[in-house]
Motif scaffolding. Structure first.
Motif, PDB file in Angstrom:
ATOM      1  N   VAL A   4       0.863  -1.183   0.000  1.00 48.71           N
ATOM      2  CA  VAL A   4       0.000   0.000   0.000  1.00 48.71           C
ATOM      3  C   VAL A   4       0.900   1.235   0.000  1.00 48.71           C
ATOM      4  O   VAL A   4       1.821   1.336   0.832  1.00 48.71           O
ATOM      5  CB  VAL A   4      -0.881   0.027   1.270  1.00 48.71           C
ATOM      6  CG1 VAL A   4      -1.780   1.267   1.272  1.00 48.71           C
ATOM      7  CG2 VAL A   4      -1.701  -1.250   1.403  1.00 48.71           C
ATOM      8  N   ASP A  10      -2.278   6.349   0.294  1.00 49.70           N
ATOM      9  CA  ASP A  10      -3.503   5.624   0.621  1.00 49.70           C
ATOM     10  C   ASP A  10      -3.538   5.215   2.089  1.00 49.70           C
ATOM     11  O   ASP A  10      -4.275   4.292   2.458  1.00 49.70           O
ATOM     12  CB  ASP A  10      -3.631   4.384  -0.290  1.00 49.70           C
ATOM     13  CG  ASP A  10      -4.091   4.758  -1.690  1.00 49.70           C
ATOM     14  OD1 ASP A  10      -4.686   5.838  -1.863  1.00 49.70           O
ATOM     15  OD2 ASP A  10      -3.842   3.970  -2.624  1.00 49.70           O
ATOM     16  N   TYR A  11      -2.752   5.881   2.940  1.00 49.87           N
ATOM     17  CA  TYR A  11      -2.798   5.559   4.366  1.00 49.87           C
ATOM     18  C   TYR A  11      -3.996   6.243   5.024  1.00 49.87           C
ATOM     19  O   TYR A  11      -4.407   7.343   4.627  1.00 49.87           O
ATOM     20  CB  TYR A  11      -1.509   5.996   5.082  1.00 49.87           C
ATOM     21  CG  TYR A  11      -0.323   5.084   4.831  1.00 49.87           C
ATOM     22  CD1 TYR A  11      -0.373   4.048   3.888  1.00 49.87           C
ATOM     23  CD2 TYR A  11       0.868   5.253   5.536  1.00 49.87           C
ATOM     24  CE1 TYR A  11       0.724   3.226   3.664  1.00 49.87           C
ATOM     25  CE2 TYR A  11       1.964   4.438   5.315  1.00 49.87           C
ATOM     26  CZ  TYR A  11       1.895   3.429   4.377  1.00 49.87           C
ATOM     27  OH  TYR A  11       2.984   2.628   4.159  1.00 49.87           O
ATOM     28  N   THR A  50      -6.990   2.862   3.224  1.00 46.81           N
ATOM     29  CA  THR A  50      -6.207   1.623   3.069  1.00 46.81           C
ATOM     30  C   THR A  50      -7.114   0.438   2.741  1.00 46.81           C
ATOM     31  O   THR A  50      -6.738  -0.436   1.946  1.00 46.81           O
ATOM     32  CB  THR A  50      -5.345   1.379   4.319  1.00 46.81           C
ATOM     33  OG1 THR A  50      -4.468   2.510   4.469  1.00 46.81           O
ATOM     34  CG2 THR A  50      -4.520   0.112   4.201  1.00 46.81           C
ATOM     35  N   ALA A  73      -7.466   0.867  -0.751  1.00 47.04           N
ATOM     36  CA  ALA A  73      -6.220   0.514  -1.456  1.00 47.04           C
ATOM     37  C   ALA A  73      -6.178  -0.985  -1.738  1.00 47.04           C
ATOM     38  O   ALA A  73      -5.730  -1.424  -2.810  1.00 47.04           O
ATOM     39  CB  ALA A  73      -5.008   0.929  -0.627  1.00 47.04           C
ATOM     40  N   HIS A  74      -6.646  -1.776  -0.773  1.00 44.59           N
ATOM     41  CA  HIS A  74      -6.716  -3.227  -1.002  1.00 44.59           C
ATOM     42  C   HIS A  74      -7.641  -3.528  -2.180  1.00 44.59           C
ATOM     43  O   HIS A  74      -7.325  -4.344  -3.052  1.00 44.59           O
ATOM     44  CB  HIS A  74      -7.212  -3.950   0.252  1.00 44.59           C
ATOM     45  CG  HIS A  74      -7.590  -5.381  -0.020  1.00 44.59           C
ATOM     46  ND1 HIS A  74      -8.851  -5.765  -0.437  1.00 44.59           N
ATOM     47  CD2 HIS A  74      -6.848  -6.518  -0.005  1.00 44.59           C
ATOM     48  CE1 HIS A  74      -8.870  -7.067  -0.647  1.00 44.59           C
ATOM     49  NE2 HIS A  74      -7.668  -7.547  -0.391  1.00 44.59           N
ATOM     50  N   SER A 113      -5.806  -2.704  -5.403  1.00 42.74           N
ATOM     51  CA  SER A 113      -4.750  -3.679  -5.736  1.00 42.74           C
ATOM     52  C   SER A 113      -5.347  -5.023  -6.144  1.00 42.74           C
ATOM     53  O   SER A 113      -4.919  -5.626  -7.144  1.00 42.74           O
ATOM     54  CB  SER A 113      -3.794  -3.868  -4.553  1.00 42.74           C
ATOM     55  OG  SER A 113      -2.950  -2.747  -4.434  1.00 42.74           O
ATOM     56  N   LEU A 151      -0.051  -8.451   2.162  1.00 40.50           N
ATOM     57  CA  LEU A 151      -0.212  -7.017   1.894  1.00 40.50           C
ATOM     58  C   LEU A 151       0.567  -6.266   2.966  1.00 40.50           C
ATOM     59  O   LEU A 151       0.361  -6.494   4.169  1.00 40.50           O
ATOM     60  CB  LEU A 151      -1.701  -6.646   1.935  1.00 40.50           C
ATOM     61  CG  LEU A 151      -2.041  -5.202   1.548  1.00 40.50           C
ATOM     62  CD1 LEU A 151      -1.628  -4.887   0.100  1.00 40.50           C
ATOM     63  CD2 LEU A 151      -3.554  -4.937   1.704  1.00 40.50           C
ATOM     64  N   ALA A 191      -3.635   2.940   8.856  1.00 38.50           N
ATOM     65  CA  ALA A 191      -3.446   2.052   7.696  1.00 38.50           C
ATOM     66  C   ALA A 191      -3.218   0.617   8.170  1.00 38.50           C
ATOM     67  O   ALA A 191      -3.781  -0.340   7.624  1.00 38.50           O
ATOM     68  CB  ALA A 191      -2.257   2.533   6.862  1.00 38.50           C
TER      69      ALA A 191
END
Ligand code: NDP
Length: 293
Positions: A76, A80-81, A86, A89-90, A93, A105, A121
């Motif tokens: 990450v 994207d914290y 977050t 963000a997952h 991805s 991750l 995060a």
């Protein structure tokens, strides 16, 4: 000698030797990952910030290998914290990789000046783990003080800490802190890429101690360094876009370094970091938008 596997601190098994794709252009990534899978790698390390997760996913899908046979690690980025950011963000991805579940991750960096965001995060990673959206969680470029701050708040000990680690920079304090907490140390720039793809001083590939050991075993300097990581119990994720070197870097399971050779490699540490100083990572200097899937 069989291909090494490591059991992480939560019982998940990970191939110790992975394949890195930092600086691999998207248009070359699928070819590189396909070459790696062809010669036997079953662990790929990418990152949201590398801009090539989609191509990593395409190559894995095209390989026809069962999903559970390939261990996918991604990171990450700091932009994207935050808890919700977050979690999202997952989603980004996993969407680009084309998978339901990411094997590992990790947070790409600590943000020392915004440790509150770093913790948020990490709490999102804990939620993703509890929900089965990832099989393991971890960190990267965390120094011992960052680990202490994290562990003061976290309920899950990171499985992995991925850090700059090659013979010229072995980070003994980080390795000791990782070991104390049951965290696996994973080496980035494991064959010293950062010592030669940037103008950062002497290339570890030309180091006489290493070329001498390589000659003794009829192996290359890169193979000697990878063997050193594996025998020291670390994970390593060498990068290449060259099919010959991709194969060379996986051909490390048919020889063994002696204790004296391992010590000689340990002793090459200069204490001089070649990559970015972890405490200098800020959103202002390094933040950038990570696109949607
Ligand atoms: P590496 O130590 O893997 O070295 C890569 C460099 O070595 C490339 O220039 C490659 O060129 C060359 N190379 C590869 N194999 C050989 C060989 N057998 N002999 C001679 N040269 C060789 O460095 P990286 O910095 O790429 O680190 C590896 C991975 O670690 C990254 O791809 C990424 O996944 C991760 N990483 C993580 C970071 C983090 O902050 N968490 C930071 C940096 C890296 P060529 O492609 O032409 O073969």
């Amino acid at each position: 000698m069989s291909v090494a596997e490591i059991v992480l601190n939560n019982g998940v098994t990970m191939p110790a030797l992975g394949f890195g794709v930092f600086q691999t252009p998207p248009e070359e990534t699928a070819m590189a990952v396909s070459s790696a899978l062809d010669v036997g790698y079953r662990h790929i390390d990418t990152a949201a910030a590398y801009g090539n997760e989609r191509q990593v996913g395409e190559a894995i899908a095209r390989s026809g290998l069962p999903r559970e046979d390939v261990f996918i690690e991604t990171k990450v980025w700091i932009s994207d914290y935050g808890y919700d950011a977050t979690l999202h963000a997952h989603h980004k991805s996993a969407g680009k990789l084309g998978v339901e579940q990411i094997d590992l991750l990790i947070l790409h960096q600590a943000l020392p000046s915004r440790f509150d965001l770093t913790l948020d995060a990490y709490h999102a990673l804990e939620t993703l783990l509890a929900d089965g959206k990832v099989r393991a969680i971890g960190v990267s470029n965390f120094m011992p003080e960052h680990l202490d701050r994290l562990l003061g708040e976290a309920s899950v000990v990171p499985a992995v800490n991925q850090v700059e680690l090659h013979p010229y920079f072995t980070q003994p304090a980080v390795q000791a802190a990782d070991a104390d907490h049951g965290i696996l140390t994973q080496a980035w720039s494991p064959i010293g890429g950062i010592t030669f793809y940037r103008e950062t001083g002497t290339s570890v590939l030309d180091e006489p101690t290493i070329t001498g050991i390589a000659k003794t075993h009829g192996k290359s300097p890169a193979q000697v360094m990878l063997r050193w990581h594996l025998q020291r119990g670390r994970s390593a994720i060498p990068k290449s876009t060259n099919p010959g070197r991709i194969a060379e870097n996986f051909d490390v399971f048919d020889f063994e370094l002696t204790t004296d050779e391992l010590t000689a490699l340990d002793d090459l540490d200069t204490g001089e970091r070649r990559g970015p100083e972890p405490d200098a990572i800020t959103l202002e200097a390094f933040g950038r938008d990570i696109p949607e899937a």
